[in-house]
Scaffold this motif. Structure first.
Motif, mmCIF file in Angstrom:
data_model
loop_
_atom_site.group_PDB
_atom_site.id
_atom_site.type_symbol
_atom_site.label_atom_id
_atom_site.label_comp_id
_atom_site.label_asym_id
_atom_site.label_seq_id
_atom_site.Cartn_x
_atom_site.Cartn_y
_atom_site.Cartn_z
ATOM 1 N N PRO A 124 12.012 -5.297 -3.422
ATOM 2 C CA PRO A 124 10.957 -4.359 -3.024
ATOM 3 C C PRO A 124 10.084 -4.935 -1.911
ATOM 4 O O PRO A 124 9.831 -6.142 -1.865
ATOM 5 N N VAL A 125 9.633 -4.066 -1.010
ATOM 6 C CA VAL A 125 8.687 -4.475 0.015
ATOM 7 C C VAL A 125 7.300 -4.573 -0.596
ATOM 8 O O VAL A 125 6.545 -5.514 -0.322
ATOM 9 N N PHE A 126 6.960 -3.590 -1.431
ATOM 10 C CA PHE A 126 5.680 -3.569 -2.146
ATOM 11 C C PHE A 126 5.943 -3.402 -3.632
ATOM 12 O O PHE A 126 6.862 -2.693 -4.040
ATOM 13 N N ASN A 127 5.114 -4.045 -4.415
ATOM 14 C CA ASN A 127 5.195 -3.889 -5.864
ATOM 15 C C ASN A 127 3.783 -3.683 -6.402
ATOM 16 O O ASN A 127 3.006 -4.622 -6.537
ATOM 17 N N LYS A 128 3.437 -2.402 -6.625
ATOM 18 C CA LYS A 128 2.129 -2.011 -7.161
ATOM 19 C C LYS A 128 0.978 -2.526 -6.288
ATOM 20 O O LYS A 128 0.046 -3.183 -6.761
ATOM 21 N N ILE A 129 1.074 -2.237 -5.003
ATOM 22 C CA ILE A 129 0.016 -2.642 -4.083
ATOM 23 C C ILE A 129 -1.165 -1.689 -4.203
ATOM 24 O O ILE A 129 -0.999 -0.474 -4.356
ATOM 25 N N ASN A 130 -2.368 -2.236 -4.136
ATOM 26 C CA ASN A 130 -3.598 -1.443 -4.166
ATOM 27 C C ASN A 130 -4.426 -1.785 -2.933
ATOM 28 O O ASN A 130 -4.629 -2.955 -2.616
ATOM 29 N N LEU A 131 -4.863 -0.747 -2.241
ATOM 30 C CA LEU A 131 -5.610 -0.936 -1.003
ATOM 31 C C LEU A 131 -6.517 0.263 -0.792
ATOM 32 O O LEU A 131 -6.099 1.405 -0.966
ATOM 33 N N THR A 132 -7.760 -0.006 -0.431
ATOM 34 C CA THR A 132 -8.706 1.070 -0.135
ATOM 35 C C THR A 132 -9.278 0.857 1.262
ATOM 36 O O THR A 132 -9.777 -0.223 1.586
ATOM 37 N N ILE A 133 -9.167 1.892 2.094
ATOM 38 C CA ILE A 133 -9.759 1.889 3.432
ATOM 39 C C ILE A 133 -10.801 2.994 3.459
ATOM 40 O O ILE A 133 -10.464 4.178 3.424
ATOM 41 N N SER A 134 -12.048 2.597 3.502
ATOM 42 C CA SER A 134 -13.139 3.567 3.449
ATOM 43 C C SER A 134 -13.258 4.316 4.764
ATOM 44 O O SER A 134 -12.792 3.853 5.813
ATOM 45 N N SER A 135 -13.890 5.459 4.706
ATOM 46 C CA SER A 135 -14.094 6.275 5.902
ATOM 47 C C SER A 135 -14.873 5.485 6.951
ATOM 48 O O SER A 135 -15.933 4.927 6.669
ATOM 49 N N VAL B 164 -8.700 6.392 2.657
ATOM 50 C CA VAL B 164 -7.286 6.171 2.344
ATOM 51 C C VAL B 164 -7.194 5.172 1.191
ATOM 52 O O VAL B 164 -7.802 4.096 1.251
ATOM 53 N N VAL B 165 -6.436 5.536 0.162
ATOM 54 C CA VAL B 165 -6.285 4.662 -1.005
ATOM 55 C C VAL B 165 -4.806 4.538 -1.359
ATOM 56 O O VAL B 165 -4.117 5.559 -1.539
ATOM 57 N N PHE B 166 -4.303 3.298 -1.421
ATOM 58 C CA PHE B 166 -2.979 3.019 -1.979
ATOM 59 C C PHE B 166 -3.183 2.644 -3.438
ATOM 60 O O PHE B 166 -3.855 1.651 -3.732
ATOM 61 N N GLU B 167 -2.604 3.407 -4.330
ATOM 62 C CA GLU B 167 -2.829 3.230 -5.768
ATOM 63 C C GLU B 167 -1.514 2.841 -6.452
ATOM 64 O O GLU B 167 -0.631 3.671 -6.667
ATOM 65 N N ASN B 168 -1.371 1.537 -6.762
ATOM 66 C CA ASN B 168 -0.182 1.019 -7.444
ATOM 67 C C ASN B 168 1.114 1.451 -6.745
ATOM 68 O O ASN B 168 2.076 1.888 -7.384
ATOM 69 N N VAL B 169 1.147 1.322 -5.438
ATOM 70 C CA VAL B 169 2.299 1.783 -4.650
ATOM 71 C C VAL B 169 3.403 0.725 -4.651
ATOM 72 O O VAL B 169 3.171 -0.442 -4.318
ATOM 73 N N SER B 170 4.607 1.160 -5.019
ATOM 74 C CA SER B 170 5.800 0.312 -4.943
ATOM 75 C C SER B 170 6.815 1.000 -4.055
ATOM 76 O O SER B 170 6.939 2.227 -4.052
ATOM 77 N N PHE B 171 7.540 0.182 -3.281
ATOM 78 C CA PHE B 171 8.529 0.775 -2.370
ATOM 79 C C PHE B 171 9.631 -0.234 -2.078
ATOM 80 O O PHE B 171 9.383 -1.409 -1.818
ATOM 81 N N THR B 172 10.884 0.277 -2.116
ATOM 82 C CA THR B 172 12.068 -0.497 -1.747
ATOM 83 C C THR B 172 12.893 0.342 -0.800
ATOM 84 O O THR B 172 13.122 1.529 -1.052
ATOM 85 N N SER C 239 6.987 4.557 -6.549
ATOM 86 C CA SER C 239 6.028 4.827 -7.612
ATOM 87 C C SER C 239 4.623 4.629 -7.059
ATOM 88 O O SER C 239 4.438 4.053 -5.989
ATOM 89 N N GLY C 240 3.639 5.137 -7.781
ATOM 90 C CA GLY C 240 2.271 5.070 -7.305
ATOM 91 C C GLY C 240 1.957 6.236 -6.375
ATOM 92 O O GLY C 240 2.803 7.101 -6.113
ATOM 93 N N ARG C 241 0.738 6.222 -5.836
ATOM 94 C CA ARG C 241 0.297 7.329 -4.986
ATOM 95 C C ARG C 241 -0.472 6.810 -3.779
ATOM 96 O O ARG C 241 -1.089 5.749 -3.837
ATOM 97 N N ILE C 242 -0.417 7.592 -2.717
ATOM 98 C CA ILE C 242 -1.281 7.377 -1.558
ATOM 99 C C ILE C 242 -2.257 8.541 -1.526
ATOM 100 O O ILE C 242 -1.842 9.701 -1.424
ATOM 101 N N LEU C 243 -3.547 8.232 -1.630
ATOM 102 C CA LEU C 243 -4.567 9.268 -1.738
ATOM 103 C C LEU C 243 -5.360 9.379 -0.436
ATOM 104 O O LEU C 243 -5.769 8.370 0.144
ATOM 105 N N ILE C 244 -5.564 10.605 0.005
ATOM 106 C CA ILE C 244 -6.389 10.903 1.170
ATOM 107 C C ILE C 244 -7.565 11.743 0.697
ATOM 108 O O ILE C 244 -7.378 12.876 0.241
#
Length: 217
Positions: free
Chosen positions: A82-93, A67-75, A122-127
């Motif tokens: 905004p709750v998130f502003n370009k958050i980046n997070l990687t959770i490995s398998s 799971v990867v959060f790639e520059n995710v922003s959300f209001t 904006s940004g993407r959540i990658l699976i």
């Protein structure tokens, strides 16, 4: 007027008054029912907002995804901060991650974004490298088990409370036992007189009301 006419009109008015009270009372009760019926039909007329694309990617249940959060922003809608502003997070398998923070820091919001309850501004959540919006939603939900702070209590037997998590499958006893062991419920169920058929509602005869922690399990 004569006495007999007086009593005739008096009791006639009483009967008419009682009949009118019954009519208006019945209409009032019907109105309550109509309100519930309207909510019922409105619920079933709703169209799902999360719809799979024609070429949606189906995940394999046997594989734990990355799971990867790639520059995710959300209001939140109607809010300015905004709750998130370009958050980046990687959770490995296979990785275990704990999200720790103050109230309102966005922990639950991050999970709701991961569940596609909301879409990022904006940004993407990658699976596994694929955008979450391109994933077949049912195959994604098959990978998840989510428990929020507020959850429903169903006055059903234990096995129905477990089965309700996936209505597409009718579990057998082997699957139920495996789920109970995985959730550390097997010992608790074994202590109940009616076992899996124990109704989780104290208003039923010889049934139980689990603790908050047991309900969560």
């Amino acid at each position: 007027i004569s006495l007999e006419r007086y009593f005739f009109f008096f009791f006639s008015l009483l009967r008419i008054s009682g009949a009118l009270n019954n009519i208006f009372g019945t209409v009032a009760r019907m109105q309550d029912g109509f309100l519930f019926a309207n909510n019922y039909f409105t619920f079933f007329d709703r169209q799902p907002r999360i719809v799979d694309q024609l070429d949606a990617i189906r995940l394999k249940k046997s594989e734990t995804p990355e799971v990867v959060f790639e520059n995710v922003s959300f209001t939140y809608p109607g809010q300015t901060n905004p709750v998130f502003n370009k958050i980046n997070l990687t959770i490995s398998s296979g990785e275990h991650v704990a999200l720790v923070g103050e109230n309102g820091a966005g922990k639950s919001t991050l999970i709701k974004l991961l569940l596609r309850y909301y879409l990022p501004d904006s940004g993407r959540i990658l699976i596994n490298g694929n955008d979450l919006q391109d994933i077949e939603i049912e195959s994604w939900y098959a990978q998840l088990a989510t428990l929020f702070q507020d959850f429903n209590h169903y006055p059903f037997p234990i096995h129905e409370n477990v089965e309700i998590g996936d209505s597409r499958v009718k579990p057998n006893q082997k699957m139920l036992s495996s789920a109970a062991k995985f959730g550390n419920l097997d010992k608790m169920i074994g202590e109940y007189e009616h076992g899996w058929n124990t109704v989780l509602d104290p208003s039923f005869k010889q049934e139980v009301e689990p603790s908050v922690g047991q309900w969560q399990r």
